[in-house]
Motif scaffolding. Structure first.
Motif, PDB file in Angstrom:
ATOM      1  N   VAL A 141       0.914  -1.041   0.025  1.00  0.00           N
ATOM      2  CA  VAL A 141       0.037  -0.072   0.014  1.00  0.00           C
ATOM      3  C   VAL A 141       0.896   1.109  -0.037  1.00  0.00           C
ATOM      4  O   VAL A 141       0.666   2.054  -0.799  1.00  0.00           O
ATOM      5  N   LEU A 142       1.905   1.175   0.815  1.00  0.00           N
ATOM      6  CA  LEU A 142       2.880   2.469   0.938  1.00  0.00           C
ATOM      7  C   LEU A 142       3.553   2.510  -0.478  1.00  0.00           C
ATOM      8  O   LEU A 142       3.748   3.880  -0.948  1.00  0.00           O
ATOM      9  N   VAL A 143       4.003   1.368  -1.117  1.00  0.00           N
ATOM     10  CA  VAL A 143       4.713   1.564  -2.513  1.00  0.00           C
ATOM     11  C   VAL A 143       3.721   2.208  -3.395  1.00  0.00           C
ATOM     12  O   VAL A 143       4.044   3.275  -4.242  1.00  0.00           O
ATOM     13  N   VAL A 144       2.694   1.796  -3.500  1.00  0.00           N
ATOM     14  CA  VAL A 144       1.506   2.021  -4.604  1.00  0.00           C
ATOM     15  C   VAL A 144       1.200   3.518  -4.539  1.00  0.00           C
ATOM     16  O   VAL A 144       1.058   4.391  -5.189  1.00  0.00           O
ATOM     17  N   CYS A 145       0.864   3.855  -3.068  1.00  0.00           N
ATOM     18  CA  CYS A 145       0.499   5.324  -2.843  1.00  0.00           C
ATOM     19  C   CYS A 145       1.598   6.231  -3.293  1.00  0.00           C
ATOM     20  O   CYS A 145       1.414   7.503  -3.606  1.00  0.00           O
ATOM     21  N   GLY A 146       3.006   5.991  -2.730  1.00  0.00           N
ATOM     22  CA  GLY A 146       4.009   6.776  -3.092  1.00  0.00           C
ATOM     23  C   GLY A 146       4.223   6.929  -4.696  1.00  0.00           C
ATOM     24  O   GLY A 146       4.649   8.239  -5.040  1.00  0.00           O
ATOM     25  N   ALA A 147       4.186   5.720  -5.378  1.00  0.00           N
ATOM     26  CA  ALA A 147       4.239   5.807  -6.836  1.00  0.00           C
ATOM     27  C   ALA A 147       3.178   6.654  -7.458  1.00  0.00           C
ATOM     28  O   ALA A 147       3.117   7.497  -8.229  1.00  0.00           O
ATOM     29  N   PHE A 148       2.038   6.503  -6.843  1.00  0.00           N
ATOM     30  CA  PHE A 148       0.795   7.187  -7.434  1.00  0.00           C
ATOM     31  C   PHE A 148       1.012   8.816  -7.318  1.00  0.00           C
ATOM     32  O   PHE A 148       0.569   9.798  -8.039  1.00  0.00           O
ATOM     33  N   PRO A 181      -4.831   6.788   2.750  1.00  0.00           N
ATOM     34  CA  PRO A 181      -3.287   6.997   2.918  1.00  0.00           C
ATOM     35  C   PRO A 181      -2.841   7.561   1.675  1.00  0.00           C
ATOM     36  O   PRO A 181      -2.022   8.432   1.719  1.00  0.00           O
ATOM     37  N   LEU A 182      -3.539   7.619   0.543  1.00  0.00           N
ATOM     38  CA  LEU A 182      -3.132   8.001  -0.718  1.00  0.00           C
ATOM     39  C   LEU A 182      -3.218   9.641  -0.700  1.00  0.00           C
ATOM     40  O   LEU A 182      -2.424  10.462  -0.818  1.00  0.00           O
ATOM     41  N   GLY A 183      -4.400   9.995   0.011  1.00  0.00           N
ATOM     42  CA  GLY A 183      -4.759  11.396   0.045  1.00  0.00           C
ATOM     43  C   GLY A 183      -3.683  12.112   1.062  1.00  0.00           C
ATOM     44  O   GLY A 183      -3.392  13.074   0.891  1.00  0.00           O
ATOM     45  N   ALA A 184      -3.652  11.244   2.250  1.00  0.00           N
ATOM     46  CA  ALA A 184      -2.612  11.812   3.330  1.00  0.00           C
ATOM     47  C   ALA A 184      -1.450  12.060   2.626  1.00  0.00           C
ATOM     48  O   ALA A 184      -0.495  12.997   3.148  1.00  0.00           O
ATOM     49  N   LEU A 185      -0.808  11.018   1.684  1.00  0.00           N
ATOM     50  CA  LEU A 185       0.410  11.434   1.472  1.00  0.00           C
ATOM     51  C   LEU A 185       0.667  12.276   0.461  1.00  0.00           C
ATOM     52  O   LEU A 185       1.790  12.999   0.301  1.00  0.00           O
ATOM     53  N   CYS A 186      -0.372  12.484  -0.430  1.00  0.00           N
ATOM     54  CA  CYS A 186      -0.482  13.489  -1.704  1.00  0.00           C
ATOM     55  C   CYS A 186      -0.316  14.931  -0.850  1.00  0.00           C
ATOM     56  O   CYS A 186       0.390  15.839  -1.154  1.00  0.00           O
ATOM     57  N   PHE A 187      -1.119  14.915   0.103  1.00  0.00           N
ATOM     58  CA  PHE A 187      -1.191  16.375   0.899  1.00  0.00           C
ATOM     59  C   PHE A 187      -0.050  16.669   1.970  1.00  0.00           C
ATOM     60  O   PHE A 187       0.197  17.639   2.208  1.00  0.00           O
ATOM     61  N   ALA A 188       0.583  15.685   2.163  1.00  0.00           N
ATOM     62  CA  ALA A 188       1.639  15.543   2.858  1.00  0.00           C
ATOM     63  C   ALA A 188       3.016  16.209   2.096  1.00  0.00           C
ATOM     64  O   ALA A 188       4.228  16.686   2.469  1.00  0.00           O
TER      65      ALA A 188
END
Length: 234
Positions: free
Chosen positions: A50-57, A218-225
């Motif tokens: 999940v972390l890897v996919v969210c980071g790549a996205f 987590p995708l939204g949280a990572l993007c907004f971070a």
């Protein structure tokens, strides 16, 4: 100190959200097959995935993410309405009493009851931990001096009201045996409540959409971070 706390908050928040996403996905597998129980290795592997996919996205797909924001909001609203309206209807013959719903207290931890009550606030604090997103976008907002405070108050206020309603509904429909809800092999109390309200097929359908909605968190949280992505998302 602000930067240090923000860094720790973003790291721990995204990690926690990804771990929770892993548990929710495996709960769907357990709903489909009651004999399945995910191992710690499987949960950790999916968590890393999940972390890897969210980071790549977030690195390469911010324009797509921007288009997914509205469908994600609509899906979350639908799931909230299913919980608020559907659960009481499905459990209409097995609802808890008002005394249990609003006054019941069960301490399943090894901590004293007073301290356990204070620890319980760690869950709803998630509803207000990301209000700084509106501040981060203030440089790009029209009439920021008014719009940003309105966004902060509106987001926290609506989340507080909606969260309170959902918690009341869950307490009303969860059944009187709190230990059974907490200790069930599914590992997800909400999935347990859905299962006993909607049956296996109905709960699996709802929980599948819950997985989709949860993966977006987590995708939204990572993007907004990432400040670089603010303009692309907007």
């Amino acid at each position: 100190m602000v930067g240090y706390n923000s860094f720790l908050g973003n790291v721990s928040a995204i990690s926690s959200l990804a771990w929770a996403c892993s548990g929710i996905v495996f709960a769907a597998a357990s709903l489909n097959n009651s004999d399945f129980t995910a191992t710690a290795g499987q949960q950790f592997g999916l968590y890393i995935g999940v972390l890897v996919v969210c980071g790549a996205f977030c690195a390469y797909g911010t324009e797509i993410f921007a288009r997914l924001q509205t469908p994600s909001v609509v899906l979350n609203v639908i799931l909230a309405l299913v919980t608020i309206i559907g659960l009481p209807i499905a459990k209409r013959h097995e609802l808890n009493t008002a005394a249990f719903t609003f006054g019941g207290f069960v301490n399943l931890t090894s901590w004293p009851s007073g301290f356990s009550f204070l620890l319980s606030f760690l869950a709803p604090v998630w509803t207000i931990c990301s209000f700084d997103c509106a501040v981060s976008l203030s440089e790009e907002a029209t009439n920021a001096a008014t719009a940003v405070p309105q966004a902060i108050v509106g987001a926290i206020g609506s989340a507080g009201i909606l969260g309170t309603v959902i918690l009341v509904i869950l307490a009303l429909c969860m059944g009187p045996d709190v230990a059974a809800v907490n200790d069930d092999a599914l590992g997800q109390p909400l999935a347990y409540i859905y299962l006993h309200a909607f049956g296996q097929k109905g709960s699996l359908v709802i929980w599948s959409f819950m997985c989709i909605a949860r993966c977006a968190v987590p995708l939204g949280a990572l993007c907004f971070a990432d400040p670089i992505n603010y303009s692309a998302i907007k």
